[in-house]
Design an enzyme around this catalytic site. Structure first.
Site, PDB file in Angstrom:
ATOM      1  CD  GLN A 198     -76.041  17.550   8.582  1.00 41.03           C
ATOM      2  OE1 GLN A 198     -76.418  16.552   7.962  1.00 41.03           O
ATOM      3  NE2 GLN A 198     -74.891  18.150   8.343  1.00 41.03           N
ATOM      4  CB  VAL A 199     -79.815  22.354  12.310  1.00 44.35           C
ATOM      5  CG1 VAL A 199     -80.264  23.774  12.001  1.00 44.35           C
ATOM      6  CG2 VAL A 199     -80.878  21.638  13.152  1.00 44.35           C
TER       7      VAL A 199
ATOM      8  CG  HIS B 163     -71.668  20.055  12.878  1.00 43.14           C
ATOM      9  ND1 HIS B 163     -72.413  20.190  11.734  1.00 43.14           N
ATOM     10  CD2 HIS B 163     -72.566  19.998  13.900  1.00 43.14           C
ATOM     11  CE1 HIS B 163     -73.702  20.213  12.041  1.00 43.14           C
ATOM     12  NE2 HIS B 163     -73.825  20.080  13.349  1.00 43.14           N
ATOM     13  CG  PHE B 164     -67.676  14.771  14.987  1.00 40.28           C
ATOM     14  CD1 PHE B 164     -67.160  14.974  13.709  1.00 40.28           C
ATOM     15  CD2 PHE B 164     -68.089  13.490  15.336  1.00 40.28           C
ATOM     16  CE1 PHE B 164     -67.057  13.925  12.812  1.00 40.28           C
ATOM     17  CE2 PHE B 164     -67.993  12.438  14.449  1.00 40.28           C
ATOM     18  CZ  PHE B 164     -67.471  12.644  13.180  1.00 40.28           C
ATOM     19  CG  HIS B 165     -72.851  18.750  18.491  1.00 41.64           C
ATOM     20  ND1 HIS B 165     -73.400  19.985  18.713  1.00 41.64           N
ATOM     21  CD2 HIS B 165     -73.381  18.317  17.321  1.00 41.64           C
ATOM     22  CE1 HIS B 165     -74.242  20.284  17.732  1.00 41.64           C
ATOM     23  NE2 HIS B 165     -74.255  19.284  16.875  1.00 41.64           N
TER      24      HIS B 165
ATOM     25  CG  ASP C   2     -73.345  24.918  19.469  1.00 39.87           C
ATOM     26  OD1 ASP C   2     -73.538  23.897  18.793  1.00 39.87           O
ATOM     27  OD2 ASP C   2     -74.211  25.809  19.612  1.00 39.87           O
ATOM     28  CB  ILE C   3     -73.537  30.732  19.085  1.00 37.59           C
ATOM     29  CG1 ILE C   3     -74.301  30.106  17.942  1.00 37.59           C
ATOM     30  CG2 ILE C   3     -72.389  31.578  18.642  1.00 37.59           C
ATOM     31  CD1 ILE C   3     -75.008  31.145  17.093  1.00 37.59           C
TER      32      ILE C   3
HETATM   33  P1  AMP Z   1     -76.885  20.288  14.230  1.00 37.14           P
HETATM   34  O1  AMP Z   1     -76.767  20.516  12.719  1.00 37.14           O
HETATM   35  O2  AMP Z   1     -78.221  19.738  14.604  1.00 37.14           O
HETATM   36  O3  AMP Z   1     -75.777  19.449  14.757  1.00 37.14           O
HETATM   37  O4  AMP Z   1     -76.856  21.683  14.954  1.00 37.14           O
HETATM   38  C1  AMP Z   1     -76.078  22.772  14.535  1.00 37.14           C
HETATM   39  C2  AMP Z   1     -75.407  23.402  15.728  1.00 37.14           C
HETATM   40  O5  AMP Z   1     -74.736  24.566  15.266  1.00 37.14           O
HETATM   41  C3  AMP Z   1     -76.330  23.859  16.868  1.00 37.14           C
HETATM   42  O6  AMP Z   1     -75.853  23.292  18.092  1.00 37.14           O
HETATM   43  C4  AMP Z   1     -76.208  25.377  16.866  1.00 37.14           C
HETATM   44  O7  AMP Z   1     -76.274  25.932  18.168  1.00 37.14           O
HETATM   45  C5  AMP Z   1     -74.838  25.576  16.236  1.00 37.14           C
HETATM   46  N1  AMP Z   1     -74.656  26.848  15.541  1.00 37.14           N
HETATM   47  C6  AMP Z   1     -75.483  27.437  14.653  1.00 37.14           C
HETATM   48  N2  AMP Z   1     -74.961  28.571  14.181  1.00 37.14           N
HETATM   49  C7  AMP Z   1     -73.749  28.712  14.771  1.00 37.14           C
HETATM   50  C8  AMP Z   1     -72.702  29.682  14.697  1.00 37.14           C
HETATM   51  N3  AMP Z   1     -72.787  30.768  13.914  1.00 37.14           N
HETATM   52  N4  AMP Z   1     -71.591  29.508  15.466  1.00 37.14           N
HETATM   53  C9  AMP Z   1     -71.491  28.423  16.282  1.00 37.14           C
HETATM   54  N5  AMP Z   1     -72.441  27.465  16.379  1.00 37.14           N
HETATM   55  C10 AMP Z   1     -73.555  27.608  15.650  1.00 37.14           C
END
Ligand code: AMP
Length: 142
Positions: A97-98, A103-105, A34-35
């Protein structure tokens, strides 16, 4: 639920159109850092199939990704000498979700150390490269 958008950021990473710090890859899953990590080693595991989230993924792909989540979580515990590992997964905007590719963190945790807030700061590319190297090495040794 809206249709899968093939132009989401993670689909572009899978196609190699955007860079990522890769940690693991097999024929059905991909893992990268994750960035904006909430703790050092914060990794995302995604299926290669076009699933928007947990609600539309096939059970086969979900089962495969779950196995990779476990593999990466174990490696993260070793690589970051973690006391615990937090797994998070969000579905649709109302669920937090963004990015709309499943995806799984995987977030390595230290006793008594709080996670940073979501999206608080972009990590330096050198630090991400070093964290990816440590995780890949732990995975290779597992
Ligand atoms: P969520 O959809 O809420 O689980 O969050 C999306 C996650 O993706 C966040 O933790 C961001 O920091 C991460 N993220 C967004 N763009 C990128 C990228 N280009 N590379 C890696 N992680 C990303």
């Amino acid at each position: 639920m809206p249709a899968y958008d093939p132009n989401n950021i993670f689909a572009k990473i899978l196609r190699g159109e955007l860079p990522s710090h890769k940690v693991y890859e097999d024929e059905r899953a991909f893992a990268f850092l994750d960035i904006m990590p909430r703790a050092p080693g914060h990794t995302l595991v995604i299926p290669k199939s076009p699933a928007r989230n947990l609600l539309d993924v096939s059970s086969d792909d979900l089962a495969h990704v779950a196995g990779v989540v476990q593999k990466v979580a174990r490696a993260a515990r070793t690589a970051f000498d973690a006391d615990g590992v937090t797994i998070q997964q969000f579905n649709e905007s109302a669920g937090g979700q963004v990015v709309f590719h499943l995806h799984f963190h995987i977030i390595p945790r230290k006793e008594g150390v709080a996670m940073k807030p979501p999206a608080s700061a972009k990590e330096k590319p050198e630090a991400l490269a070093e964290h990816a190297r440590k995780l890949a090495a732990a995975l290779a040794a597992s």
